[in-house]
Design an enzyme around this catalytic site. Structure first.
Site, PDB file in Angstrom:
ATOM      1  N   HIS A  17       0.840  -1.207   0.000  1.00  0.00           N
ATOM      2  CA  HIS A  17       0.000   0.000   0.000  1.00  0.00           C
ATOM      3  C   HIS A  17       0.878   1.263   0.000  1.00  0.00           C
ATOM      4  CE1 HIS A  17      -3.153  -2.603   2.241  1.00  0.00           C
ATOM      5  NE2 HIS A  17      -3.639  -2.380   1.029  1.00  0.00           N
ATOM      6  N   LYS A  41     -17.345  -5.779   7.658  1.00  0.00           N
ATOM      7  CA  LYS A  41     -16.154  -6.522   7.214  1.00  0.00           C
ATOM      8  C   LYS A  41     -15.369  -7.086   8.396  1.00  0.00           C
ATOM      9  CE  LYS A  41     -14.711  -5.085   2.586  1.00  0.00           C
ATOM     10  NZ  LYS A  41     -13.532  -4.735   1.775  1.00  0.00           N
ATOM     11  N   ARG A  90      -2.592  -6.318  -8.469  1.00  0.00           N
ATOM     12  CA  ARG A  90      -1.532  -7.319  -8.294  1.00  0.00           C
ATOM     13  C   ARG A  90      -1.575  -8.359  -9.416  1.00  0.00           C
ATOM     14  NH1 ARG A  90      -3.202  -8.446  -2.223  1.00  0.00           N
ATOM     15  NH2 ARG A  90      -5.115  -8.352  -3.432  1.00  0.00           N
ATOM     16  N   SER A 128      -3.169  -7.610   3.009  1.00  0.00           N
ATOM     17  CA  SER A 128      -3.407  -7.405   4.446  1.00  0.00           C
ATOM     18  C   SER A 128      -3.868  -8.700   5.108  1.00  0.00           C
ATOM     19  CB  SER A 128      -4.474  -6.324   4.658  1.00  0.00           C
ATOM     20  OG  SER A 128      -4.032  -5.088   4.180  1.00  0.00           O
TER      21      SER A 128
END
Ligand code: PNS
Length: 163
Positions: A17, A41, A90, A128
């Site tokens: 990030h 979440k 990615r 993450s």
């Protein structure tokens, strides 16, 4: 003046990030890092904790603001007058999700464009969720996150009795 928004959960912010943040901050005049506040979440870190860590690890970048947001990204972009959404890409699985999200956002607000920065090779595997998992089992996360974040992660895992 071109203002961009780099949105995400940042639970927690990784070196991948930070790499995108640095590169995006060179493209726009002002970069807003939008931190999603969505308890559905079930984040490991509260939005306040995520904002604090982001502020710490980006303190040397002058043209940046860290802002929590709720609800639709496009509404937040509108409120802060950001004309560009920036996301990191990615690999192929990212692409399918990102394409859907950017096209939906474009339907909702045609004046706001999404651009993608491909992740630097050394961070292309990093997420993450992987970092959280390694930390939960007491693994070494120092090569994945900034030092300040590694310290907060270890504290968090200790407080949860993870190791
Ligand atoms: O870091 P993440 O979890 O991949 O970030 C996802 C994020 C925050 C960019 C995305 O979930 C989002 O924009 N959420 C806000 C709700 C919204 O606008 N949804 C419509 C887009 S399809």
């Amino acid at each position: 003046m071109l203002r961009g928004i780099y949105p995400g959960s940042f639970d927690p912010v990784t070196l991948g990030h930070v790499d995108i943040i640095k590169r995006a901050s060179r493209i726009v005049d002002e970069l807003i890092v939008g931190v999603l506040n969505n308890n559905a979440k079930m984040p490991l870190f509260s939005v306040e904790e995520r904002v604090k860590m982001l502020k710490e690890v980006t303190k040397d970048i002058p043209n940046i603001k860290i802002l929590p947001f709720e609800g639709l990204l496009i509404e937040c972009a509108h409120q802060v007058d950001a004309k560009l959404v920036i996301r990191g890409l990615r690999a192929i699985p990212d692409f399918e999700y990102e394409l859907q999200m950017s096209q939906t956002n474009h339907k909702l607000e045609p004046d706001i464009e999404t651009i993608f920065l491909t992740t630097s090779l050394e961070y292309s595997y990093l997420s993450s969720s992987t970092v959280r998992e390694v930390a939960a089992f007491g693994g070494d996360i120092s090569q994945f996150v900034p030092k300040a974040v590694a310290i907060e992660l270890m504290k968090k895992m200790e407080s949860k009795g993870e190791y």
